[in-house]
Design a protein around this motif. Structure first.
Motif, PDB file in Angstrom:
ATOM      1  N   UNK A  26      22.704 -61.935 -90.999  1.00 47.47           N
ATOM      2  CA  UNK A  26      22.826 -62.167 -92.433  1.00 47.47           C
ATOM      3  C   UNK A  26      23.541 -61.022 -93.109  1.00 47.47           C
ATOM      4  N   UNK A  27      23.074 -60.689 -94.318  1.00 46.51           N
ATOM      5  CA  UNK A  27      23.695 -59.626 -95.111  1.00 46.51           C
ATOM      6  C   UNK A  27      22.680 -58.560 -95.471  1.00 46.51           C
ATOM      7  N   UNK A  28      23.058 -57.319 -95.245  1.00 49.17           N
ATOM      8  CA  UNK A  28      22.353 -56.173 -95.806  1.00 49.17           C
ATOM      9  C   UNK A  28      23.107 -55.829 -97.077  1.00 49.17           C
ATOM     10  N   UNK A  29      22.401 -55.773 -98.197  1.00 49.36           N
ATOM     11  CA  UNK A  29      23.034 -55.466 -99.479  1.00 49.36           C
ATOM     12  C   UNK A  29      22.366 -54.235-100.079  1.00 49.36           C
ATOM     13  N   UNK A  30      23.127 -53.140-100.147  1.00 48.25           N
ATOM     14  CA  UNK A  30      22.677 -51.935-100.837  1.00 48.25           C
ATOM     15  C   UNK A  30      23.047 -52.125-102.299  1.00 48.25           C
ATOM     16  N   UNK A  31      22.069 -52.006-103.204  1.00 49.28           N
ATOM     17  CA  UNK A  31      22.238 -52.377-104.610  1.00 49.28           C
ATOM     18  C   UNK A  31      22.192 -51.149-105.509  1.00 49.28           C
ATOM     19  N   UNK A  32      23.223 -50.981-106.325  1.00 48.63           N
ATOM     20  CA  UNK A  32      23.265 -49.920-107.326  1.00 48.63           C
ATOM     21  C   UNK A  32      23.249 -50.512-108.719  1.00 48.63           C
ATOM     22  N   UNK A  33      22.418 -49.944-109.582  1.00 46.97           N
ATOM     23  CA  UNK A  33      22.294 -50.435-110.955  1.00 46.97           C
ATOM     24  C   UNK A  33      22.814 -49.371-111.910  1.00 46.97           C
ATOM     25  N   UNK A  34      23.758 -49.759-112.761  1.00 47.37           N
ATOM     26  CA  UNK A  34      24.306 -48.866-113.781  1.00 47.37           C
ATOM     27  C   UNK A  34      23.515 -49.030-115.078  1.00 47.37           C
ATOM     28  N   UNK A  35      23.629 -48.051-115.943  1.00 46.73           N
ATOM     29  CA  UNK A  35      22.868 -48.042-117.195  1.00 46.73           C
ATOM     30  C   UNK A  35      23.123 -49.288-118.047  1.00 46.73           C
ATOM     31  N   UNK A  36      24.340 -49.806-118.036  1.00 52.29           N
ATOM     32  CA  UNK A  36      24.673 -50.951-118.886  1.00 52.29           C
ATOM     33  C   UNK A  36      24.362 -52.301-118.246  1.00 52.29           C
ATOM     34  N   UNK A  37      23.873 -52.326-117.033  1.00 52.69           N
ATOM     35  CA  UNK A  37      23.576 -53.589-116.369  1.00 52.69           C
ATOM     36  C   UNK A  37      22.385 -54.288-117.014  1.00 52.69           C
ATOM     37  N   UNK A  38      22.458 -55.632-116.996  1.00 56.17           N
ATOM     38  CA  UNK A  38      21.393 -56.440-117.587  1.00 56.17           C
ATOM     39  C   UNK A  38      21.102 -57.625-116.677  1.00 56.17           C
ATOM     40  N   UNK A  39      20.234 -58.521-117.127  1.00 54.14           N
ATOM     41  CA  UNK A  39      19.856 -59.674-116.322  1.00 54.14           C
ATOM     42  C   UNK A  39      21.070 -60.530-115.967  1.00 54.14           C
ATOM     43  N   UNK A  40      22.019 -60.636-116.875  1.00 53.94           N
ATOM     44  CA  UNK A  40      23.220 -61.417-116.594  1.00 53.94           C
ATOM     45  C   UNK A  40      24.020 -60.789-115.455  1.00 53.94           C
ATOM     46  N   UNK A  41      24.050 -59.466-115.402  1.00 51.86           N
ATOM     47  CA  UNK A  41      24.731 -58.768-114.299  1.00 51.86           C
ATOM     48  C   UNK A  41      24.065 -59.116-112.976  1.00 51.86           C
ATOM     49  N   UNK A  42      22.736 -59.121-112.968  1.00 57.18           N
ATOM     50  CA  UNK A  42      21.985 -59.447-111.755  1.00 57.18           C
ATOM     51  C   UNK A  42      22.257 -60.890-111.327  1.00 57.18           C
ATOM     52  N   UNK A  43      22.341 -61.792-112.289  1.00 58.02           N
ATOM     53  CA  UNK A  43      22.609 -63.202-111.974  1.00 58.02           C
ATOM     54  C   UNK A  43      23.998 -63.368-111.353  1.00 58.02           C
ATOM     55  N   UNK A  44      24.983 -62.677-111.917  1.00 58.58           N
ATOM     56  CA  UNK A  44      26.345 -62.760-111.372  1.00 58.58           C
ATOM     57  C   UNK A  44      26.390 -62.183-109.955  1.00 58.58           C
ATOM     58  N   UNK A  45      25.700 -61.064-109.752  1.00 55.16           N
ATOM     59  CA  UNK A  45      25.690 -60.456-108.423  1.00 55.16           C
ATOM     60  C   UNK A  45      24.994 -61.365-107.420  1.00 55.16           C
ATOM     61  N   UNK A  46      23.894 -61.961-107.807  1.00 55.94           N
ATOM     62  CA  UNK A  46      23.191 -62.860-106.899  1.00 55.94           C
ATOM     63  C   UNK A  46      24.084 -64.034-106.499  1.00 55.94           C
ATOM     64  N   UNK A 112      14.844 -63.427-108.458  1.00 60.82           N
ATOM     65  CA  UNK A 112      15.785 -64.548-108.531  1.00 60.82           C
ATOM     66  C   UNK A 112      16.303 -64.915-107.142  1.00 60.82           C
ATOM     67  N   UNK A 113      16.549 -63.909-106.302  1.00 61.56           N
ATOM     68  CA  UNK A 113      17.016 -64.173-104.932  1.00 61.56           C
ATOM     69  C   UNK A 113      15.958 -64.929-104.141  1.00 61.56           C
ATOM     70  N   UNK A 114      14.706 -64.512-104.263  1.00 61.13           N
ATOM     71  CA  UNK A 114      13.620 -65.183-103.541  1.00 61.13           C
ATOM     72  C   UNK A 114      13.415 -66.608-104.025  1.00 61.13           C
ATOM     73  N   UNK A 115      13.691 -66.863-105.289  1.00 64.26           N
ATOM     74  CA  UNK A 115      13.575 -68.223-105.819  1.00 64.26           C
ATOM     75  C   UNK A 115      14.722 -69.107-105.328  1.00 64.26           C
ATOM     76  N   UNK A 116      15.869 -68.493-105.052  1.00 61.77           N
ATOM     77  CA  UNK A 116      17.054 -69.250-104.668  1.00 61.77           C
ATOM     78  C   UNK A 116      17.220 -69.406-103.162  1.00 61.77           C
TER      79      UNK A 116
END
Length: 145
Positions: A26-46, A112-116
């Motif tokens: 599968x995929x190993x995904x190392x995740x970095x969060x920037x100060x301006x990131x929001x829920x919409x950013x997480x949805x797009x990344x997912x 969100x990933x676990x739900x999807x």
């Protein structure tokens, strides 16, 4: 948000010599969060994580996504991915999300990933983690939202 993804034959993450997350292919995904990131950013990344085509089809071309390949997704928080490295010889973390915000955004992504997708594993936010993997290819991409 940023994700450094690696197509793997297997991967795991340990904390204090205990495996807390593991996947087979599968995929190993190392995740970095920037100060301006929001829920919409997480949805797009997912969406990208689940649909980015990095797995081989019958002809050996990268035309299949994680779901089509029936792979696992191992999400590991890594704030160093949002470091500024363009100047000097020491990274700057001024653009990284403060810990509480970073944790909230990472946990939103995980939920969100676990739900999807049923094959999601994680590391432990803020912990000293050891990540083991076998990169398949090697195939590595940097995804950004």
């Amino acid at each position: 948000m940023r994700a450094l993804i690696q197509r793997v034959t297997h991967a795991s993450v340990s904390v204090d010599d205990e495996i807390v997350g593991r996947i087979d292919h599968g995929l190993l995904a190392l995740i970095g969060v920037a100060a301006e990131d929001d829920a919409a950013s997480a949805e797009r990344l997912l969406h990208k994580l689940l649909h980015y085509r990095v797995f081989a089809d019958e002809a050996g071309r990268m035309n299949r996504n994680l779901q089509q390949a029936e792979g696992g997704l191992l999400l590991v928080s890594q704030f160093t991915l949002v470091a500024a490295t363009d100047k000097g010889l020491r990274p700057s973390f001024s653009s990284a999300a403060p810990p509480a915000h970073g944790q909230a955004m990472f946990e939103h992504l995980v939920t969100r990933a676990q739900a999807a997708w049923p094959k999601v594993a994680t590391g432990r936010f803020g912990a000293d983690m050891q990540v083991a993997l076998v990169n398949d290819g090697p195939v590595t991409f940097l995804l950004e939202t």
